[in-house]
Design an enzyme around this catalytic site. Structure first.
Site, PDB file in Angstrom:
ATOM      1  N   TYR A 263      13.956  -7.397   6.070  1.00 26.96           N
ATOM      2  CA  TYR A 263      12.774  -6.671   5.607  1.00 26.96           C
ATOM      3  C   TYR A 263      13.153  -5.414   4.819  1.00 26.96           C
ATOM      4  O   TYR A 263      12.641  -5.160   3.721  1.00 26.96           O
ATOM      5  CB  TYR A 263      11.883  -6.290   6.795  1.00 26.96           C
ATOM      6  CG  TYR A 263      10.734  -5.389   6.409  1.00 26.96           C
ATOM      7  CD1 TYR A 263       9.562  -5.918   5.897  1.00 26.96           C
ATOM      8  CD2 TYR A 263      10.835  -4.004   6.534  1.00 26.96           C
ATOM      9  CE1 TYR A 263       8.509  -5.099   5.521  1.00 26.96           C
ATOM     10  CE2 TYR A 263       9.799  -3.169   6.155  1.00 26.96           C
ATOM     11  CZ  TYR A 263       8.639  -3.722   5.654  1.00 26.96           C
ATOM     12  OH  TYR A 263       7.617  -2.908   5.268  1.00 26.96           O
ATOM     13  N   ASP A 298       6.005 -12.299   7.651  1.00 24.13           N
ATOM     14  CA  ASP A 298       4.645 -12.232   7.122  1.00 24.13           C
ATOM     15  C   ASP A 298       4.591 -11.493   5.788  1.00 24.13           C
ATOM     16  O   ASP A 298       3.757 -11.797   4.933  1.00 24.13           O
ATOM     17  CB  ASP A 298       3.739 -11.528   8.134  1.00 24.13           C
ATOM     18  CG  ASP A 298       4.256 -10.139   8.492  1.00 24.13           C
ATOM     19  OD1 ASP A 298       3.717  -9.152   7.973  1.00 24.13           O
ATOM     20  OD2 ASP A 298       5.201 -10.041   9.290  1.00 24.13           O
ATOM     21  N   LYS A 370       4.811 -13.964  16.712  1.00 23.63           N
ATOM     22  CA  LYS A 370       3.856 -12.932  16.299  1.00 23.63           C
ATOM     23  C   LYS A 370       3.133 -13.395  15.042  1.00 23.63           C
ATOM     24  O   LYS A 370       3.753 -13.690  14.026  1.00 23.63           O
ATOM     25  CB  LYS A 370       4.573 -11.617  16.024  1.00 23.63           C
ATOM     26  CG  LYS A 370       3.605 -10.500  15.633  1.00 23.63           C
ATOM     27  CD  LYS A 370       4.350  -9.241  15.259  1.00 23.63           C
ATOM     28  CE  LYS A 370       3.370  -8.149  14.843  1.00 23.63           C
ATOM     29  NZ  LYS A 370       4.076  -6.965  14.324  1.00 23.63           N
TER      30      LYS A 370
END
Length: 523
Positions: A263, A298, A370
């Protein structure tokens, strides 16, 4: 959850084999290098805290002094331990002397390494024991106060003022939230130090500091006792201080931390060579502390199309899983991420979303998944937005997700008010309750749209991982394989903080954590 899709196990096995090869290349780099942030973490774990007269954190002060002398390859624990043997003082006193300009660590006579190791190891073992006690305390509280039925309802507070965050968090818990995440102040991930003390001003969030962690933990424990339900606390150990914040979370009994292998590289332009080393040590700390990590796949779908690039999410999940496993994280600690980000105007988009969510559930059957809400296509029409969040909640309960970051009907308008959060919690509670056992009554068609989409994603994932295994993960990131974002190996923020380990490099916590987790030198 009962398996609903026919998943090609041969492709799953191949994907994990390719992920192991990918991780082998990264692990070699990890084992050969340390970083300034890893060494600052060691200093913190040795008990160094506070700031100098210029308000520079003392862990930064001592590490920077040694780094400037090109001696950090031995490890900061060696130099602090040597000073302890030489002066008879504790690490905090030594750091304060360095901060006052009275002591240069590398100028001291160097003592017998065995004496240094013995001195430091005694202190390190006490720190590790305190982290273990935090784990035991969490387990006892969860036994007494159930954390709630999954999917756990996860909400965010982000006022900038830790005391206001605490008030909003307690209100959310009373409204039914199971997990509270405190968003960090904008761009904290890009500052190369951890702010000190409690804070009451932030920008789009609240600074992650150890004192703020302590305040939030106490407040959530208080409301948990009131409700008879353990409320879990989340913060972010991504960015340039990834392992330092992981250490703070371990010491203050946080329950989850956002921690992803890629990330920071992709979305914050942090140097990849630094990030891979930092994520490994941070994950060792999270693993030992019993913390669930949340990965960030995500985010890929905010810059790439969810249908065309859905397989990149799963490819990243496989890589995150393998790197997490090597750092000692158990499957239940792997909060692998994905998101409800298909364009709501596409016909049968909900079926395509079910395919990805169900496939993720079955492939990573033991992970604490998640699931993230719609944001890319969120609308200022609060009625449609609330309905989109309802569809997201329905997909979650149908596919057995574990952690549900609730969408807010005002997501596209402003930071949520208390009543916005309450409406989102009511939405989730209604759907989770009314559709709790829906999938016990339903099966997917063998040759239907959902099965075909799942097959397509898994095939594309395996092909992508095979390609990355051949060229290496760093090269793949350079080529923009994830999220359509390209980052150079030698570029990005914090590149000057990567340090090659010298022969005899010493980090007592690395050894103690690996030993406690039952993993060897290379994971």
């Amino acid at each position: 959850m009962e398996a609903k899709l026919k998943v090609n196990q041969e492709l799953v096995d191949k994907s994990r084999k390719y992920s192991q090869k990918i991780a082998d290349g990264i692990q070699k780099h990890i084992d050969e290098n340390t970083t300034t942030s890893v060494e600052r973490t060691v200093a913190r774990l040795m008990g160094i805290d506070g700031t100098d007269k210029e308000e520079i954190p003392l862990p930064n002060v001592v590490v920077e002094q040694v780094h400037k002398s090109d001696s950090l390859g031995k490890g900061i624990a060696y130099w602090i331990g040597n000073a302890m043997v030489e002066t008879g003082k504790q690490p905090q006193e030594i750091a304060e002397a360095v901060g006052r300009g009275e002591l240069t660590l590398t100028d001291l006579p160097q003592h017998d390494p065995d004496k240094i190791y013995q001195t430091v190891n005694e202190l390190a073992e006490k720190t590790i024991e305190n982290i273990r006690k935090n784990c035991e305390e969490r387990e006892e509280l969860m036994e007494k106060q159930s954390p709630g039925e999954q999917p756990w309802k996860y909400v965010i507070v982000a006022t900038g003022n830790v005391y206001e965050d605490a008030r909003q968090a307690k209100a959310a818990a009373r409204q039914g939230a199971d997990i509270i995440a405190v968003i960090r102040s904008t761009a904290q991930s890009l500052i190369d130090y951890v702010p000190y003390g409690k804070t009451t001003e932030g920008f789009g969030g609240t600074y992650a500091t150890q004192e703020n962690f302590k305040i939030m933990r106490q407040e959530l424990d208080e409301v948990g006792e009131e409700l008879g339900r353990y409320i879990q606390l989340v913060n972010y150990c991504s960015g340039l201080c990834m392992p330092e914040i992981a250490a703070m979370g371990a010491q203050e009994r946080l329950d989850m931390m956002l921690n992803d292998a890629m990330y920071g590289i992709l979305f914050r332009d942090i140097n990849m060579k630094r990030t891979f080393v930092d994520q490994d040590f941070s994950r060792l700390l999270n693993a030992y502390a019993g913390i669930i990590i949340n990965t960030g796949e995500d985010n890929y779908l905010t810059t790439a199309d969810a249908i065309e690039e859905g397989h990149t999410v799963m490819a990243s999940q496989f890589i995150n899983e393998e790197l997490a496993d090597r750092a000692g994280l158990a499957p239940w600690q792997m909060g692998l991420g994905h998101a409800f980000e298909i364009d709501p105007d596409i016909e049968d988009g909900f079926l395509l979303e079910l395919a990805q969510a169900q496939l993720t559930r079955q492939v990573f059957k033991d992970a604490t998944l998640k699931y993230m809400p719609p944001t890319k296509f969120m609308t200022g029409d609060i009625f449609k937005g609330h309905l989109m969040d309802g569809m997201f909640n329905l997909a979650s309960i149908m596919t057995g997700q574990n952690i549900q970051l609730l969408g807010m009907l005002t997501e596209a308008i402003h930071t949520p008010y208390l009543h916005d959060r309450a409406l989102s919690l009511d939405n989730a509670k209604y759907i989770f309750n009314n559709a709790r056992h829906l999938m016990d009554e339903i099966s997917y068609k063998d040759n239907g749209k959902i099965q075909k989409r799942a097959d397509e994603i898994l095939e594309q994932t395996t092909d992508m991982l095979e390609e990355i295994a051949d060229k290496g993960l760093m090269k793949a990131i350079e080529e923009g394989k994830f999220a359509g974002i390209s980052r150079p190996q030698t570029g990005g923020k914090g590149a000057d903080g990567v340090v090659t380990k010298e022969q005899g490099y010493y980090n007592p916590f690395l050894d103690l954590l690996r030993k406690g987790l039952g993993i060897n030198e290379t994971g």
